[in-house]
Scaffold this motif. Structure first.
Motif, PDB file in Angstrom:
ATOM      1  N   LEU A 319       0.835  -1.202   0.000  1.00 30.77           N
ATOM      2  CA  LEU A 319       0.000   0.000   0.000  1.00 30.77           C
ATOM      3  C   LEU A 319       0.871   1.254   0.000  1.00 30.77           C
ATOM      4  N   SER A 320       1.865   1.285   0.891  1.00 27.39           N
ATOM      5  CA  SER A 320       2.743   2.458   0.970  1.00 27.39           C
ATOM      6  C   SER A 320       3.564   2.609  -0.308  1.00 27.39           C
ATOM      7  N   GLY A 321       4.005   1.492  -0.870  1.00 27.91           N
ATOM      8  CA  GLY A 321       4.795   1.564  -2.087  1.00 27.91           C
ATOM      9  C   GLY A 321       4.012   2.132  -3.252  1.00 27.91           C
ATOM     10  N   LEU A 322       2.755   1.692  -3.405  1.00 30.26           N
ATOM     11  CA  LEU A 322       1.937   2.169  -4.516  1.00 30.26           C
ATOM     12  C   LEU A 322       1.542   3.632  -4.360  1.00 30.26           C
ATOM     13  N   VAL A 323       1.148   4.031  -3.167  1.00 28.41           N
ATOM     14  CA  VAL A 323       0.635   5.385  -2.962  1.00 28.41           C
ATOM     15  C   VAL A 323       1.771   6.395  -2.770  1.00 28.41           C
ATOM     16  N   VAL A 324       2.705   6.076  -1.859  1.00 29.00           N
ATOM     17  CA  VAL A 324       3.774   7.022  -1.529  1.00 29.00           C
ATOM     18  C   VAL A 324       4.991   6.807  -2.428  1.00 29.00           C
ATOM     19  N   GLY A 325       5.394   5.535  -2.586  1.00 29.65           N
ATOM     20  CA  GLY A 325       6.610   5.252  -3.335  1.00 29.65           C
ATOM     21  C   GLY A 325       6.530   5.659  -4.789  1.00 29.65           C
ATOM     22  N   LYS A 326       5.420   5.341  -5.447  1.00 27.81           N
ATOM     23  CA  LYS A 326       5.283   5.695  -6.857  1.00 27.81           C
ATOM     24  C   LYS A 326       5.324   7.207  -7.063  1.00 27.81           C
ATOM     25  N   SER A 327       4.591   7.951  -6.236  1.00 27.54           N
ATOM     26  CA  SER A 327       4.546   9.401  -6.417  1.00 27.54           C
ATOM     27  C   SER A 327       5.905  10.033  -6.145  1.00 27.54           C
ATOM     28  N   ILE A 328       6.588   9.598  -5.082  1.00 27.49           N
ATOM     29  CA  ILE A 328       7.913  10.148  -4.780  1.00 27.49           C
ATOM     30  C   ILE A 328       8.915   9.740  -5.861  1.00 27.49           C
ATOM     31  N   GLY A 329       8.878   8.469  -6.269  1.00 19.66           N
ATOM     32  CA  GLY A 329       9.835   7.994  -7.253  1.00 19.66           C
ATOM     33  C   GLY A 329       9.710   8.681  -8.596  1.00 19.66           C
ATOM     34  N   ILE A 330       8.483   8.815  -9.108  1.00 17.33           N
ATOM     35  CA  ILE A 330       8.283   9.400 -10.441  1.00 17.33           C
ATOM     36  C   ILE A 330       8.450  10.916 -10.405  1.00 17.33           C
ATOM     37  N   ALA A 331       7.758  11.581  -9.481  1.00 18.34           N
ATOM     38  CA  ALA A 331       7.886  13.037  -9.399  1.00 18.34           C
ATOM     39  C   ALA A 331       9.307  13.439  -8.996  1.00 18.34           C
ATOM     40  N   GLY A 332       9.908  12.678  -8.070  1.00 14.72           N
ATOM     41  CA  GLY A 332      11.268  12.998  -7.647  1.00 14.72           C
ATOM     42  C   GLY A 332      12.271  12.824  -8.770  1.00 14.72           C
ATOM     43  N   SER A 333      12.151  11.754  -9.567  1.00 14.70           N
ATOM     44  CA  SER A 333      13.048  11.551 -10.698  1.00 14.70           C
ATOM     45  C   SER A 333      12.898  12.665 -11.727  1.00 14.70           C
ATOM     46  N   THR A 334      11.669  13.092 -11.945  1.00  9.83           N
ATOM     47  CA  THR A 334      11.432  14.185 -12.886  1.00  9.83           C
ATOM     48  C   THR A 334      12.063  15.476 -12.388  1.00  9.83           C
ATOM     49  N   TRP A 335      11.928  15.742 -11.093  1.00  9.87           N
ATOM     50  CA  TRP A 335      12.514  16.955 -10.513  1.00  9.87           C
ATOM     51  C   TRP A 335      14.035  16.918 -10.596  1.00  9.87           C
ATOM     52  N   LEU A 336      14.631  15.760 -10.317  1.00  7.40           N
ATOM     53  CA  LEU A 336      16.083  15.638 -10.398  1.00  7.40           C
ATOM     54  C   LEU A 336      16.565  15.857 -11.833  1.00  7.40           C
ATOM     55  N   LEU A 337      15.824  15.298 -12.807  1.00 12.01           N
ATOM     56  CA  LEU A 337      16.192  15.483 -14.204  1.00 12.01           C
ATOM     57  C   LEU A 337      16.112  16.957 -14.592  1.00 12.01           C
ATOM     58  N   SER A 338      15.103  17.653 -14.079  1.00 14.25           N
ATOM     59  CA  SER A 338      14.949  19.071 -14.364  1.00 14.25           C
ATOM     60  C   SER A 338      16.031  19.902 -13.683  1.00 14.25           C
ATOM     61  N   THR A 339      16.453  19.485 -12.486  1.00 14.04           N
ATOM     62  CA  THR A 339      17.415  20.268 -11.710  1.00 14.04           C
ATOM     63  C   THR A 339      18.834  20.119 -12.228  1.00 14.04           C
ATOM     64  N   PHE A 340      19.205  18.912 -12.623  1.00 13.35           N
ATOM     65  CA  PHE A 340      20.600  18.643 -12.944  1.00 13.35           C
ATOM     66  C   PHE A 340      20.870  18.487 -14.432  1.00 13.35           C
ATOM     67  N   THR A 341      19.903  18.731 -15.279  1.00 25.76           N
ATOM     68  CA  THR A 341      20.119  18.722 -16.725  1.00 25.76           C
ATOM     69  C   THR A 341      19.549  20.011 -17.304  1.00 25.76           C
ATOM     70  N   ARG A 342      19.629  20.150 -18.624  1.00 24.31           N
ATOM     71  CA  ARG A 342      19.090  21.329 -19.297  1.00 24.31           C
ATOM     72  C   ARG A 342      17.636  21.126 -19.698  1.00 24.31           C
ATOM     73  N   ALA A 343      16.925  20.331 -18.948  1.00 22.58           N
ATOM     74  CA  ALA A 343      15.516  20.058 -19.241  1.00 22.58           C
ATOM     75  C   ALA A 343      14.630  20.866 -18.290  1.00 22.58           C
ATOM     76  N   ASP A 344      13.682  21.571 -18.836  1.00 21.16           N
ATOM     77  CA  ASP A 344      12.726  22.345 -18.055  1.00 21.16           C
ATOM     78  C   ASP A 344      11.332  21.761 -18.226  1.00 21.16           C
ATOM     79  N   LEU A 345      10.481  22.014 -17.250  1.00 22.43           N
ATOM     80  CA  LEU A 345       9.077  21.635 -17.388  1.00 22.43           C
ATOM     81  C   LEU A 345       8.437  22.503 -18.461  1.00 22.43           C
ATOM     82  N   ASP A 346       7.616  21.894 -19.299  1.00 22.34           N
ATOM     83  CA  ASP A 346       6.974  22.661 -20.353  1.00 22.34           C
ATOM     84  C   ASP A 346       6.172  23.808 -19.770  1.00 22.34           C
ATOM     85  N   GLU A 347       6.163  24.940 -20.487  1.00 20.41           N
ATOM     86  CA  GLU A 347       5.563  26.165 -19.957  1.00 20.41           C
ATOM     87  C   GLU A 347       4.080  26.018 -19.639  1.00 20.41           C
ATOM     88  N   GLU A 348       3.391  25.139 -20.361  1.00 16.87           N
ATOM     89  CA  GLU A 348       1.951  25.026 -20.167  1.00 16.87           C
ATOM     90  C   GLU A 348       1.581  24.095 -19.011  1.00 16.87           C
TER      91      GLU A 348
END
Length: 436
Positions: A319-348
Motif C-alpha cells: 500500500l505504501s509503495g503504490l501510494v507514496v513510493g510511486k509518487s515520490i519515485g516518479i515526481a522525484g526523478s522528474t525533478w532531479l532530471l529538471s534540476t541537474f540537466t538542461r531540461a525544463d518543465l513545459d511552460e503550459e
C-alpha cells in the motif's frame, strides 16, 4: 569572434509530434473499454469471494484442465496467469518495440524522462516495501509487487477524468507504462524463476526463430504463426521461466516498419501495428479481465478481516509503495532530471500535473497480482494479504490522482475556453507547427 549559442533547453512533457499525439489519443480511447472490463472482472471476483458461495468461486479457480503428460494440467487461475497474460505481454512487446523503433522513445532525449521516471517509480516502492518487511520471514520475496503500473486501469481512469489535460501528460503516462512493463518483465524473468531447465529454453529458440523469420518476411498467416507461438510458449513454460516472457519475445521479433519492397517506412503501418490492432481487443477485452477475475477474488471477512489483512507488513509495504513510493519515485526523478540537466518543465504545465500523474501511476493491478502469486504462491494466506494491499493501494492512489487531476482539468478547461484553437487547411493544429 562570437561564442556559439548554447543549445536550447529541453522541455519536459512537451507535446510530441502530431502523428504521435494522434496515435496516443487513439490508444487511450481503445484502452478505456478494456480498463472498464478489467474493473468489472475484479469487482465480480471480490463480490463473489465474499458471499456464501465463495467455495464455488475457489473451486472454479482451482479446477485443473489440460494434458498432464506435458505438465499442462493447470488450474484455470494458472491458465489465466500464464496463458492469457502471455497475450497481454505479446501486445506489450509489440508496443515496446514500436515505441523504441518508431515512437518518441527512439530519441534519447525524449526517452530519458520516461526511463528515469519509470526507474525511480520502481526503485522507491521497492525500498519502501523492504523497509516495512525487514526481518519478516520470507516477506522480502515480494519486494517487486508495488513496482508495477497497470496501464489499463490508469488509462481508464484518465479517460474518465481528463478532457482538457495537455496531451504531453497522456504521452508521458503511456511511455512511462511502456518502460515500466519492460522493467517488470525483466524482474519476472530474473528474480521469479525458481528453477531453470536450459534444454527446454534452448528448444524454445527453434520455434521462436521460425516465427521471427516468417514475420520478417511479412507472413501474416495465422495457421503458420499461431502454432509456432503456442509451441514457444509451451517450451518456455517447461523451462521454468515464467511463460508470459514468451509473449514479449514473440512481440519483439515482429518488424515495426514496412520493408523497402513494400514502400519503406512511409508506406503506412507495419506488421507490428497490424498485429497490435488485431490482438489488442483480445488482450484488453478477454485476457486481462479474465485474469483479473481469477486473481482478485480474496475473502476479506468484513471490516475486521480487512483491518487484520492491513496489519500485515506485506500489505502495508505494498500500500505504501503504490501510494507514496510511486509518487515520490516518479515526481522525484522528474525533478532531479529538471534540476541537474538542461531540461525544463513545459511552460503550459505545472508540477501539480506531474504529481497527479505520479499518483495515477500508483494504480497497480495486473502485474502486481502476478508477482504476488509468484512470490508467495497462489491461494496462500500471504497472497490474500497481497491482494488486499494491491486493491486498497490502487484504490487510494486512484482517488488521490482523480481528485488532483480533476482540479487541474478544470484549470485547463477554463484556458481552452479563453483561447480559440486554430488549424490550417492541412488539418494539423498550429500548436504542433510552431517553433521552439
Amino acid at each position: 569572434m562570437t561564442a556559439p549559442a548554447p543549445p536550447p533547453r529541453q522541455r519536459l512533457f512537451s507535446r510530441g509530434s502530431f502523428l504521435e499525439h494522434s496515435r496516443v489519443a487513439e490508444i487511450l480511447r481503445a484502452e478505456t473499454t478494456g480498463g472498464l472490463l478489467l474493473i468489472a472482472g475484479a469487482l465480480a471476483a471480490i463480490v463473489w469471494a465474499n458471499t456464501p458461495w465463495a467455495d464455488a468461486y475457489e473451486s472454479l479457480r482451482d479446477l485443473r484442465v489440460g494434458p498432464s503428460g506435458l505438465h499442462l494440467d493447470l488450474s484455470l487461475g494458472t491458465w489465466a496467469a500464464d496463458g492469457l497474460l502471455a497475450i497481454f505481454f505479446f501486445v506489450a512487446g509489440l508496443e515496446l518495440k514500436r515505441e523504441f523503433v518508431a515512437g518518441d522513445l527512439r530519441d534519447p532525449r525524449r526517452a530519458a524522462l520516461p526511463v528515469a521516471a519509470a526507474v525511480g517509480g520502481m526503485a522507491v516502492p521497492a525500498v519502501i516495501y523492504v523497509l516495512w518487511n525487514l526481518g519478516g520471514s520470507g516477506a522480502l520475496e515480494g519486494w517487486a509487487i508495488p513496482t508495477a503500473t497497470d496501464i489499463a486501469f490508469a488509462v481508464a481512469i484518465l479517460a474518465v477524468i481528463s478532457t482538457h489535460l495537455p496531451s504531453g501528460l497522456r504521452t508521458f503516462l503511456l511511455t512511462l507504462a511502456v518502460v515500466d512493463d519492460l522493467l517488470a518483465i525483466t524482474i519476472i524473468a530474473l528474480f521469479y524463476t525458481s528453477e531453470l531447465h536450459l534444454a527446454f529454453l534452448a528448444l524454445a529458440l527453434v520455434p521462436l526463430a521460425a516465427f521471427a523469420i516468417l514475420v520478417q518476411k511479412r507472413v501474416r498467416s495465422g495457421w503458420l504463426l499461431i502454432p509456432l507461438a503456442v509451441l514457444t510458449w509451451v517450451l518456455v513454460h517447461e523451462s521454468g521461466v515464467h511463460a508470459t516472457v514468451a509473449g514479449v519475445l514473440l512481440g519483439f521479433t515482429v518488424p515495426v516498419v514496412r520493408s523497402e519492397a513494400a514502400g519503406g517506412p512511409d508506406a503506412g503501418p507495419g506488421l507490428a501495428e497490424h498485429f497490435e490492432h488485431l490482438m489488442r481487443p483480445v488482450s484488453a477485452g478477454v485476457a486481462v479481465p479474465v485474469f483479473a477475475f481469477f486473481a482478485a477474488g480474496v475473502t476479506v471477512g468484513g471490516l475486521s478481516g480487512l483491518v487484520d489483512s492491513l496489519q500485515d507488513p506485506v500489505a502495508l509495504g505494498i500500500l505504501s509503495g503504490l501510494v507514496v513510493g510511486k509518487s515520490i519515485g516518479i515526481a522525484g526523478s522528474t525533478w532531479l532530471l529538471s534540476t541537474f540537466t538542461r531540461a525544463d518543465l513545459d511552460e503550459e504545465l505545472s508540477w501539480w500535473d506531474v504529481i497527479g500523474m505520479s499518483l495515477l501511476a500508483g494504480v497497480g493491478f495486473t502485474v502486481s497480482l502476478l508477482i504476488g502469486e509468484l512470490a508467495f504462491g497462489a491461494g496462500s494466506a500471504r497472497d490474500d494479504h497481497v491482494k488486499v494491499g494491491v486493491l486498497v493501494g490502487s484504490l487510494v492512489a486512484a482517488l488521490l490522482a482523480a481528485g488532483l487531476l480533476r482540479a487541474r482539468n478544470r484549470v485547463y478547461r477554463r484556458l481552452c475556453e479563453e483561447e480559440a484553437v486554430d488549424a490550417d487547411r492541412d488539418g494539423v493544429p498550429d500548436v504542433f507547427q510552431r517553433e521552439g
